[in-house]
Design a protein around this motif. Structure first.
Motif, PDB file in Angstrom:
ATOM      1  N   PRO A  48      68.474 -87.136 -63.393  1.00  0.00           N
ATOM      2  CA  PRO A  48      68.812 -88.353 -64.141  1.00  0.00           C
ATOM      3  C   PRO A  48      67.547 -88.966 -64.741  1.00  0.00           C
ATOM      4  O   PRO A  48      66.450 -88.737 -64.225  1.00  0.00           O
ATOM      5  N   PRO A  49      67.679 -89.739 -65.829  1.00  0.00           N
ATOM      6  CA  PRO A  49      66.515 -90.420 -66.359  1.00  0.00           C
ATOM      7  C   PRO A  49      65.999 -91.421 -65.327  1.00  0.00           C
ATOM      8  O   PRO A  49      66.783 -91.919 -64.526  1.00  0.00           O
ATOM      9  N   PRO A  50      64.725 -91.710 -65.300  1.00  0.00           N
ATOM     10  CA  PRO A  50      63.711 -91.259 -66.243  1.00  0.00           C
ATOM     11  C   PRO A  50      63.012 -89.963 -65.806  1.00  0.00           C
ATOM     12  O   PRO A  50      61.998 -89.602 -66.394  1.00  0.00           O
ATOM     13  N   LEU A  51      63.551 -89.254 -64.817  1.00  0.00           N
ATOM     14  CA  LEU A  51      62.867 -88.065 -64.312  1.00  0.00           C
ATOM     15  C   LEU A  51      62.894 -86.929 -65.324  1.00  0.00           C
ATOM     16  O   LEU A  51      63.953 -86.623 -65.871  1.00  0.00           O
ATOM     17  N   ASN A  52      61.744 -86.294 -65.555  1.00  0.00           N
ATOM     18  CA  ASN A  52      61.784 -85.045 -66.304  1.00  0.00           C
ATOM     19  C   ASN A  52      61.965 -83.886 -65.330  1.00  0.00           C
ATOM     20  O   ASN A  52      61.881 -84.067 -64.100  1.00  0.00           O
ATOM     21  N   LEU A  53      62.224 -82.718 -65.853  1.00  0.00           N
ATOM     22  CA  LEU A  53      62.582 -81.597 -64.986  1.00  0.00           C
ATOM     23  C   LEU A  53      61.462 -81.250 -64.006  1.00  0.00           C
ATOM     24  O   LEU A  53      61.709 -81.035 -62.813  1.00  0.00           O
ATOM     25  N   ALA A  54      60.223 -81.216 -64.513  1.00  0.00           N
ATOM     26  CA  ALA A  54      59.111 -80.819 -63.640  1.00  0.00           C
ATOM     27  C   ALA A  54      58.912 -81.833 -62.517  1.00  0.00           C
ATOM     28  O   ALA A  54      58.770 -81.462 -61.347  1.00  0.00           O
ATOM     29  N   SER A  55      58.933 -83.129 -62.850  1.00  0.00           N
ATOM     30  CA  SER A  55      58.775 -84.164 -61.811  1.00  0.00           C
ATOM     31  C   SER A  55      59.879 -84.034 -60.778  1.00  0.00           C
ATOM     32  O   SER A  55      59.638 -84.112 -59.564  1.00  0.00           O
ATOM     33  N   ALA A  56      61.113 -83.844 -61.264  1.00  0.00           N
ATOM     34  CA  ALA A  56      62.249 -83.758 -60.354  1.00  0.00           C
ATOM     35  C   ALA A  56      62.104 -82.560 -59.423  1.00  0.00           C
ATOM     36  O   ALA A  56      62.323 -82.665 -58.214  1.00  0.00           O
ATOM     37  N   ALA A  57      61.694 -81.419 -59.997  1.00  0.00           N
ATOM     38  CA  ALA A  57      61.543 -80.217 -59.174  1.00  0.00           C
ATOM     39  C   ALA A  57      60.453 -80.419 -58.127  1.00  0.00           C
ATOM     40  O   ALA A  57      60.616 -80.046 -56.958  1.00  0.00           O
ATOM     41  N   ILE A  58      59.333 -81.018 -58.542  1.00  0.00           N
ATOM     42  CA  ILE A  58      58.232 -81.250 -57.597  1.00  0.00           C
ATOM     43  C   ILE A  58      58.711 -82.148 -56.453  1.00  0.00           C
ATOM     44  O   ILE A  58      58.444 -81.890 -55.280  1.00  0.00           O
ATOM     45  N   CYS A  59      59.442 -83.195 -56.802  1.00  0.00           N
ATOM     46  CA  CYS A  59      59.950 -84.104 -55.771  1.00  0.00           C
ATOM     47  C   CYS A  59      60.908 -83.378 -54.828  1.00  0.00           C
ATOM     48  O   CYS A  59      60.826 -83.519 -53.611  1.00  0.00           O
ATOM     49  N   LEU A  60      61.816 -82.573 -55.386  1.00  0.00           N
ATOM     50  CA  LEU A  60      62.771 -81.859 -54.533  1.00  0.00           C
ATOM     51  C   LEU A  60      62.035 -80.926 -53.582  1.00  0.00           C
ATOM     52  O   LEU A  60      62.431 -80.741 -52.435  1.00  0.00           O
ATOM     53  N   ALA A  61      60.949 -80.345 -54.054  1.00  0.00           N
ATOM     54  CA  ALA A  61      60.234 -79.370 -53.226  1.00  0.00           C
ATOM     55  C   ALA A  61      59.340 -80.049 -52.193  1.00  0.00           C
ATOM     56  O   ALA A  61      59.168 -79.539 -51.092  1.00  0.00           O
ATOM     57  N   LEU A  62      58.752 -81.182 -52.548  1.00  0.00           N
ATOM     58  CA  LEU A  62      57.724 -81.751 -51.672  1.00  0.00           C
ATOM     59  C   LEU A  62      58.157 -82.966 -50.857  1.00  0.00           C
ATOM     60  O   LEU A  62      57.559 -83.265 -49.835  1.00  0.00           O
ATOM     61  N   LEU A  63      59.158 -83.687 -51.319  1.00  0.00           N
ATOM     62  CA  LEU A  63      59.528 -84.902 -50.600  1.00  0.00           C
ATOM     63  C   LEU A  63      60.597 -84.601 -49.569  1.00  0.00           C
ATOM     64  O   LEU A  63      61.483 -83.793 -49.801  1.00  0.00           O
ATOM     65  N   ASP A  64      60.509 -85.291 -48.443  1.00  0.00           N
ATOM     66  CA  ASP A  64      61.616 -85.253 -47.501  1.00  0.00           C
ATOM     67  C   ASP A  64      61.629 -86.560 -46.734  1.00  0.00           C
ATOM     68  O   ASP A  64      60.919 -87.500 -47.071  1.00  0.00           O
ATOM     69  N   PHE A  65      62.451 -86.570 -45.717  1.00  0.00           N
ATOM     70  CA  PHE A  65      62.647 -87.753 -44.895  1.00  0.00           C
ATOM     71  C   PHE A  65      61.322 -88.318 -44.360  1.00  0.00           C
ATOM     72  O   PHE A  65      61.196 -89.508 -44.120  1.00  0.00           O
ATOM     73  N   GLU A  66      60.331 -87.455 -44.194  1.00  0.00           N
ATOM     74  CA  GLU A  66      59.092 -87.920 -43.577  1.00  0.00           C
ATOM     75  C   GLU A  66      58.008 -88.320 -44.580  1.00  0.00           C
ATOM     76  O   GLU A  66      56.904 -88.667 -44.177  1.00  0.00           O
ATOM     77  N   THR A  67      58.302 -88.236 -45.873  1.00  0.00           N
ATOM     78  CA  THR A  67      57.299 -88.655 -46.846  1.00  0.00           C
ATOM     79  C   THR A  67      57.702 -90.004 -47.431  1.00  0.00           C
ATOM     80  O   THR A  67      58.875 -90.277 -47.660  1.00  0.00           O
TER      81      THR A  67
END
Lengths: 201, 153, 375
Positions: A48-67
Motif C-alpha cells: 500500500p502507499p506510500p511504500l514502494n516495492l523495495a522498501s516493502a520487501a526489505i521490511c517484510l524480510a527484516l522486521l518482526d515482532f522483536e524489531t
C-alpha cells in the motif's frame, strides 16, 4: 498496543515468505557489501502507499515482532503502517531514537540523522537502519564513494535529499564506529550507504 | 454484550477460534471436504511457522518469567466477499492454520455463520469435550479415598 | 610448528554414512516411527521439549530418533532448530489453576480441596522389570486399559498453597521485587546478579541431572534450609493464549501439558520479614516430575540474596548454578576437546619436555653434590 488493524483492506505480502525473504536478504546483503551498487528486488506484489516495492520487501524480510520501527506517519491505521504491523508484527514506536529500523518516505522533511539511534561504544550495531525512499537512484554520476566494499571508487546519485542530509552524513564520519546505516530505495531498486563509506562531492 | 455489524460478539469469535486451533487437522479437513460449495479465498499471509514464548508466573501467581517456547503457525486468508479470517495454531502444520483461518472467515460471514457454526464448530467442540471427559473420568478413578483407622477403645 | 588439520573429508562423509546405518540398526527389525516415539517414549519426548525449551512433540520425537535416543544430543538438535524460528510474540502467562488436572498430589496436607489424584505415576510401582512387556501381544491386552470413574474429575482446582496463604504463613512473592520487563535468556546473555525471572528460565531449560544433584546436595547437608515440603505437584493441560498484533485481543492457540511443583521451605524470619514458608517453584513441559521438584528446591536456594540469608553452599551460588546448568553449553564445552588441538598440545609438549629436562638436570646436580660430599 496500538488499535487493531483494518484487515479487510490489506493486500498480500510475499507469495512465498521463506524464499522471498531469503532473496530480499541476499539483495540487501549485496547492496551493503558493495556500497552504491544498485540491486534489484526481483519480486512482485502490491504494497500500500506510500511504500514502494523495495522498501516493502526489505521490511517484510527484516522486521518482526522483536524489531522496533519508526516512520513519519505513525497513525496506526495509516495503510502502510497497518500493513507492516500485520505482516511483520513489528511494534511501531514514537521516538526515532529507539528505532531499530526507520522508514522515511519524505526525505525532504526527514529528521536529522542524529535524531536516530547511533548505537553505543559497546554495541555500535544497536544503531538505527534507515530505509529512505528516494525520487531516483542512479550509479552514473553524482557522489563519489570510497571505502570497504569498493575497489577504487564508485559514483552514486540519489534524488530528493537535502544538503542538510549530506552535511549530517559527513559529520557522522567523526563518530565512527557509531552512526546509522542507510538503504535507499526507489521502486524495485535499492542501494546502500553503510557507515563505513566515505562520501565526497 | 456487544454485537458487531455481523451479529457476533468478540467473545464468540474468541471461542470459535480457540476450538478451531484446538482441533485435529484431519477433523477440519473432513469438514472442509464435506462442504458442498467451497468458497473462494486468497491468502493475505501464507501459512508461516514461528514460535511464541510461553510465560509462566513465579510460584504460580507471582511475576512473569519466560518459561519456554512453543512452535506455532499463523495464516490469514480473505474470502471473496471480503471477510478476513486469522489463525494461530500450535505446531508446524500449515494446513491446520489455513483451514482454521478459512473457517474463521466463514464464521464472520452472516451467509455462512449458522451453517459452519452448527455443522463444523459444534461438532469439533463435541468431540473435544468427549475426549476431555474421557480423560477426566480416568483421572477420577485414581483419586485417593482416605479412610481413617480408629485406634484405641 | 605447522601441523596439517585439513583433509578427512571423505572419512567424515563415510563416518556419517556409517552412523546412519548404525542408527537404523538391524534392518530385519522394523523401523521406529515418529508416532511410536511420541506415544510410547513420551517421557523422553517431554524431557527433550523441556530442556530444548521448545514445545513440539513431533520435533522432539524426530530429534530422539535422529540422536539414537541420546537425549542430550536430541536437546541440542531442538535448540538448534529453535534458533531458526522467528518469534510471533509472548503468551499471556499460563494460568495453572485452570489446568485440566491429570495428576495432583500434596504431601503437606492430606485433605485438600479436590482430593489427592494419583494420575499416571511410577510411584508405588515395585520397580521390578516387567517381562510381560517383552511380548507385544501382551501390551494390547486388558493390562493397558485404564479404569474410568462414573464422575469426571473437577477442573479449576485451587492451589494447596492457598491454605497456607490464608493464615499469613506464605510468601506473597513481594520479596522478589516488582515486575519490570521480563528478561529473556534466548535474547540477552546471562548477567549476575540474576533476577528470579532469569533464574526460573535458566532452571526450566537446565539439565535434569545437574539440577537433581543440586537439589539432593541441599537436602543431604550442603544446604542451610530445613526439610522442604511438597506443597503440591500437578500435571495436566493448560491453554496457551496469545494476543496477535493485528487482532488486538487474546486468542487460544492450543493446549500444552505441563508439570508444576510448589515446594514449601521454612524461613525463620529476619528483622523485617516475619517467619513464613517460602515457595520454591518448578515448571516443565510435559510430565517431568523429578525435574520440576528439583527445580523448585534449587529455586528457593537461589533466593538467599533476596531473603537476606547467608550464601554458603554450592547450590546457593547463582554463578555456579546458572552458568553450569545448561547441558547444550556444557556438552559443547566438554566435547570440543575432541576437536584437533594438535598445535596447542605441541606447545604443551615442548613445555613439559623442557620441564622434565630441567628436573633431570637439577637431580644430577643434586646427586653430584652428594657424591662429592661422600668422598
Amino acid at each position: 498496543m496500538l488499535s487493531s488493524i483494518d484487515l479487510n483492506k490489506l493486500t498480500p505480502g510475499f507469495s512465498d515468505p521463506v524464499q522471498d525473504s531469503r532473496q530480499t536478504f541476499r539483495a540487501v546483503l549485496d547492496a551493503m557489501a558493495h556500497p552504491g551498487r544498485i540491486v534489484i528486488i526481483d519480486n512482485f506484489f502490491s504494497p500500500p502507499p506510500p511504500l514502494n516495492l523495495a522498501s516493502a520487501a526489505i521490511c517484510l524480510a527484516l522486521l518482526d515482532f522483536e524489531t522496533t520501527f519508526w516512520t513519519e506517519d505513525l497513525k496506526a491505521k495509516a495503510p502502510g503502517t497497518g500493513w507492516l504491523r500485520f505482516h511483520c508484527g513489528c511494534s511501531v514506536i514514537q521516538n526515532p531514537l529507539e528505532a531499530d529500523f526507520a522508514l522515511i518516505t519524505s526525505p525532504d522533511i526527514m529528521p536529522a540523522l542524529n535524531e536516530f539511534n547511533i548505537g553505543n561504544d559497546e554495541n555500535p550495531e544497536f544503531s538505527t537502519t534507515l530505509i529512505i525512499q528516494a525520487g531516483r537512484l542512479s550509479a552514473t554520476k553524482g557522489k563519489r564513494l570510497t571505502g570497504p566494499g569498493i575497489e577504487t571508487f564508485s559514483t552514486f546519485n540519489v534524488e530528493g535529499l537535502t544538503n542538510r542530509f549530506w552535511q549530517d552524513r559527513q559529520s557522522q564520519s567523526a563518530i565512527f564506529p557509531l552512526g546509522v546505516d542507510i538503504i535507499f530505495t526507489c521502486e524495485n531498486r535499492l542501494a546502500a550507504l553503510p557507515r563505513t563509506t566515505k562520501v565526497e562531492g | 454484550m456487544q454485537f458487531n455489524e455481523n451479529g457476533y460478539t468478540k467473545r464468540q469469535r474468541q471461542q470459535w477460534m480457540g476450538i478451531l486451533a484446538g482441533s485435529l487437522t484431519k477433523n477440519l479437513e473432513n469438514s472442509w471436504q464435506k462442504m458442498p460449495e467451497k468458497p473462494e479465498y486468497k491468502h493475505l499471509h501464507k501459512p508461516e511457522t514461528g514460535s511464541i514464548m510461553v510465560r509462566g508466573r513465579a510460584g504460580g501467581s507471582g511475576n512473569s518469567f519466560n518459561f519456554g517456547e512453543v512452535t506455532a503457525t499463523r495464516c490469514t486468508i480473505q474470502i471473496k466477499n471480503g471477510h478476513v479470517g486469522s489463525a494461530y495454531v500450535l505446531g508446524l502444520d500449515h494446513r491446520h492454520a489455513e483451514l482454521a483461518a478459512i473457517f474463521d472467515a466463514l464464521l464472520q460471514d452472516p451467509l455462512h455463520h449458522c451453517e459452519i457454526s452448527n455443522s463444523v464448530v459444534s461438532r469439533l467442540k463435541d468431540s473435544y469435550d468427549k475426549h476431555k471427559e474421557e480423560i477426566a473420568k480416568k483421572t477420577a478413578a485414581t483419586k485417593v479415598d482416605f479412610f481413617t483407622m480408629v485406634r484405641g477403645e | 610448528m605447522y601441523v596439517a588439520v585439513k583433509g578427512g573429508k571423505e572419512a567424515i562423509t563415510n563416518a556419517h554414512k556409517l552412523l546412519a546405518e548404525k542408527r537404523r540398526g538391524d534392518p530385519r527389525v522394523p523401523e521406529l516411527g515418529i508416532s511410536q516415539i511420541k506415544e510410547q517414549l513420551g517421557l523422553s519426548v517431554d524431557r527433550v521439549m523441556t530442556e530444548g525449551s521448545l514445545y513440539d512433540s513431533e520435533l522432539a520425537a524426530i530429534a530422539i530418533k535422529q540422536a539414537q535416543g541420546d537425549l542430550v544430543e536430541a536437546i541440542f538438535l531442538v535448540r538448534a532448530y529453535r534458533t531458526t524460528l522467528s518469534r510471533f510474540g509472548f503468551s499471556i502467562p499460563i494460568e495453572t489453576t485452570r489446568m485440566q488436572i491429570q495428576r495432583r498430589i500434596s504431601s503437606s496436607f492430606k485433605d485438600i480441596p479436590g482430593g489427592q489424584i494419583l494420575g499416571p505415576t511410577y510411584d508405588y510401582t515395585h520397580r521390578l522389570i516387567d517381562f510381560t512387556l517383552r511380548v507385544p501381544e501382551n501390551v494390547n491386552s486388558e493390562i493397558c486399559r485404564a479404569e474410568s470413574a462414573e464422575k469426571a474429575i473437577q477442573n479449576n482446582m485451587t492451589r494447596v498453597a492457598d491454605l497456607l496463604a490464608n493464615e499469613g504463613l506464605l510468601d506473597n512473592e513481594a520479596t522478589y521485587g516488582n515486575n519490570g520487563p521480563v528478561a529473556d535468556l534466548t535474547r540477552d546473555p546471562l548477567e549476575l546478579p540474576a533476577g528470579r525471572d532469569v533464574r526460573l528460565q535458566n532452571l526450566a531449560r537446565g539439565d535434569e541431572g545437574f539440577i537433581l544433584s543440586l537439589a539432593y546436595s541441599l537436602q543431604r547437608g550442603f544446604g542451610a534450609s530445613g526439610h522442604p515440603f511438597l506443597g503440591e505437584i500437578r500435571y495436566g493441560k493448560v491453554t496457551v493464549e496469545f494476543v496477535p498484533e493485528e487482532l488486538g485481543f487474546p486468542i487460544e492457540i492450543g493446549e500444552i501439558p505441563i508439570t508444576e511443583c510448589i515446594m514449601f521451605n521454612r524461613f525463620m524470619g529476619s528483622s523485617d520479614t516475619p517467619p513464613q514458608f517460602i515457595k520454591g517453584y518448578g515448571l516443565t513441559f510435559g510430565h517431568c516430575e523429578r525435574k520440576a521438584m528439583a527445580m523448585s528446591i534449587v529455586d528457593y536456594a537461589l533466593s538467599s540474596r533476596e531473603l537476606g540469608e547467608k550464601n554458603e553452599y554450592p547450590a546457593q551460588d547463582e554463578e555456579f548454578v546458572l552458568f553450569h546448568s545448561d547441558n547444550v553449553q556444557a556438552a559443547g564445552f566438554v566435547e570440543h576437546l575432541k576437536l584437533p588441538h594438535y598445535v596447542d598440545f605441541q606447545a604443551d609438549l615442548v613445555l613439559m619436555r623442557n620441564r622434565l629436562a630441567e628436573f633431570k638436570n637439577d637431580g644430577r646436580k643434586n646427586r653430584g653434590i652428594e657424591d662429592e660430599q661422600a668422598i
